[in-house]
Design a protein around this motif. Structure first.
Motif, mmCIF file in Angstrom:
data_model
loop_
_atom_site.group_PDB
_atom_site.id
_atom_site.type_symbol
_atom_site.label_atom_id
_atom_site.label_comp_id
_atom_site.label_asym_id
_atom_site.label_seq_id
_atom_site.Cartn_x
_atom_site.Cartn_y
_atom_site.Cartn_z
ATOM 1 N N PHE A 22 0.836 -1.201 0.000
ATOM 2 C CA PHE A 22 0.000 0.000 0.000
ATOM 3 C C PHE A 22 0.869 1.249 0.000
ATOM 4 O O PHE A 22 0.576 2.224 -0.710
ATOM 5 C CB PHE A 22 -0.928 0.001 1.211
ATOM 6 C CG PHE A 22 -1.833 1.207 1.266
ATOM 7 C CD1 PHE A 22 -2.895 1.334 0.389
ATOM 8 C CD2 PHE A 22 -1.614 2.208 2.201
ATOM 9 C CE1 PHE A 22 -3.727 2.454 0.429
ATOM 10 C CE2 PHE A 22 -2.443 3.324 2.249
ATOM 11 C CZ PHE A 22 -3.497 3.447 1.358
ATOM 12 N N THR A 26 1.010 4.021 -2.943
ATOM 13 C CA THR A 26 0.842 5.452 -2.707
ATOM 14 C C THR A 26 2.027 6.232 -3.264
ATOM 15 O O THR A 26 1.851 7.327 -3.834
ATOM 16 C CB THR A 26 0.662 5.739 -1.210
ATOM 17 O OG1 THR A 26 -0.392 4.925 -0.684
ATOM 18 C CG2 THR A 26 0.317 7.206 -0.963
ATOM 19 N N THR A 35 -4.265 10.362 -7.344
ATOM 20 C CA THR A 35 -4.635 9.724 -6.093
ATOM 21 C C THR A 35 -5.718 8.687 -6.373
ATOM 22 O O THR A 35 -6.044 8.420 -7.532
ATOM 23 C CB THR A 35 -5.096 10.754 -5.046
ATOM 24 O OG1 THR A 35 -5.268 10.102 -3.790
ATOM 25 C CG2 THR A 35 -6.392 11.443 -5.455
ATOM 26 N N THR A 36 -6.263 8.096 -5.316
ATOM 27 C CA THR A 36 -7.337 7.127 -5.485
ATOM 28 C C THR A 36 -8.686 7.838 -5.494
ATOM 29 O O THR A 36 -8.815 8.955 -5.007
ATOM 30 C CB THR A 36 -7.315 6.081 -4.356
ATOM 31 O OG1 THR A 36 -7.411 6.760 -3.092
ATOM 32 C CG2 THR A 36 -6.033 5.264 -4.392
ATOM 33 N N THR A 48 -2.741 13.421 -0.453
ATOM 34 C CA THR A 48 -2.054 12.151 -0.699
ATOM 35 C C THR A 48 -0.558 12.273 -0.455
ATOM 36 O O THR A 48 0.055 11.386 0.151
ATOM 37 C CB THR A 48 -2.325 11.677 -2.136
ATOM 38 O OG1 THR A 48 -3.741 11.633 -2.356
ATOM 39 C CG2 THR A 48 -1.745 10.295 -2.381
ATOM 40 N N LEU A 52 1.521 10.228 2.474
ATOM 41 C CA LEU A 52 2.725 9.427 2.238
ATOM 42 C C LEU A 52 3.840 9.836 3.200
ATOM 43 O O LEU A 52 4.517 8.975 3.779
ATOM 44 C CB LEU A 52 3.180 9.592 0.792
ATOM 45 C CG LEU A 52 4.423 8.804 0.393
ATOM 46 C CD1 LEU A 52 4.205 7.304 0.554
ATOM 47 C CD2 LEU A 52 4.804 9.132 -1.054
ATOM 48 N N GLU A 86 -8.490 5.166 1.827
ATOM 49 C CA GLU A 86 -8.109 5.713 0.527
ATOM 50 C C GLU A 86 -6.733 6.353 0.696
ATOM 51 O O GLU A 86 -6.332 6.695 1.811
ATOM 52 C CB GLU A 86 -9.113 6.763 0.030
ATOM 53 C CG GLU A 86 -10.484 6.229 -0.335
ATOM 54 C CD GLU A 86 -10.523 5.489 -1.676
ATOM 55 O OE1 GLU A 86 -9.580 5.638 -2.493
ATOM 56 O OE2 GLU A 86 -11.511 4.763 -1.910
ATOM 57 N N ALA A 87 -6.025 6.531 -0.405
ATOM 58 C CA ALA A 87 -4.657 7.059 -0.327
ATOM 59 C C ALA A 87 -4.611 8.476 0.214
ATOM 60 O O ALA A 87 -3.606 8.902 0.776
ATOM 61 C CB ALA A 87 -3.999 7.001 -1.707
ATOM 62 N N SER A 93 -3.551 7.697 7.327
ATOM 63 C CA SER A 93 -2.086 7.789 7.342
ATOM 64 C C SER A 93 -1.536 7.910 8.756
ATOM 65 O O SER A 93 -0.367 7.589 9.002
ATOM 66 C CB SER A 93 -1.623 8.985 6.500
ATOM 67 O OG SER A 93 -2.009 10.218 7.091
#
Length: 207
Positions: A22, A26, A35-36, A48, A52, A86-87, A93
């Motif tokens: 994942f 990303t 992005t997603t 996004t 990360l 989702e990213a 995160s």
């Protein structure tokens, strides 16, 4: 435990990303400036990129307490942990790297990550107060027949703080509010997340 009806099949689980994949996914998205999901706005691309950076930071700094480590290591029966996200998800995160560290402590735990918008039937089964809020962790027995526990989309303190903000922003812009949330995560260092997960994981061991 009683078997429950849910939409998570072995095929859905297996198509999910292991956590390192994942992160790599990303990274690829960021390198391609996308992005997603359907929203490809500059704001979501920025989210996004920030996500990360946070995942990389938590990968290096997140710590698991000795009590939690011992609890995780005491798991004898296989468990499958499914995370819906989702990213671009900021809360994801902050929390998912810690969940991945927990799963890494015991080979009997398999963790997979699926995307919310690509799995609407799964997401709709695990809404929070009628909303498709992410991230969402759902833990199952190894054969996926029994749902063990759920957690998400964020620690209880932030759930309440969001309610307060929506009721009365007290003059804070949404960006200022998000900065407050990010600062809370940085200072809390996953302590609340661990406190909330501990009894859930403990309950999954009761035969």
């Amino acid at each position: 435990m009683e078997s429950l009806s849910h939409p998570v099949t072995p095929a859905i689980f297996e198509k999910g990303f292991p956590y390192p994949e994942f992160v790599a996914f990303t990274e690829k998205l960021v390198s391609e400036n996308r992005t997603t999901g359907a929203n490809q706005s500059e704001a979501y691309l920025d989210y996004t990129r920030m996500c990360l950076q946070r995942m990389h930071r938590w990968d290096k700094t997140a710590k698991v307490s000795l009590a939690m480590q011992e609890l995780i290591e005491s798991i004898q029966q296989p468990q499958r942990w499914l995370v819906i996200t989702e990213a671009w998800c900021g809360d994801g995160s902050q929390s998912i790297p810690f969940l991945a560290k927990l799963a890494d402590l015991n080979p009997k735990i398999q963790l997979r990550i699926i995307l919310r918008d690509e799995n609407p039937a799964v997401m709709d089964a695990y809404e929070t107060n009628g909303a498709r809020s992410i991230p969402k962790l759902v833990a199952f027995s190894g054969d996926l027949r029994c749902e063990l526990f759920t957690w998400g989309p964020k620690p209880h303190y932030l759930m309440e703080r969001y309610k307060e903000y929506r009721h009365d922003s007290k003059g804070l812009s949404y960006q200022e509010f998000l900065e407050e949330v990010y600062l809370w995560y940085a200072r809390n260092k996953n302590k609340d997340l661990e406190v909330e997960l501990f009894p859930l994981i403990q309950s999954s061991l009761i035969q």
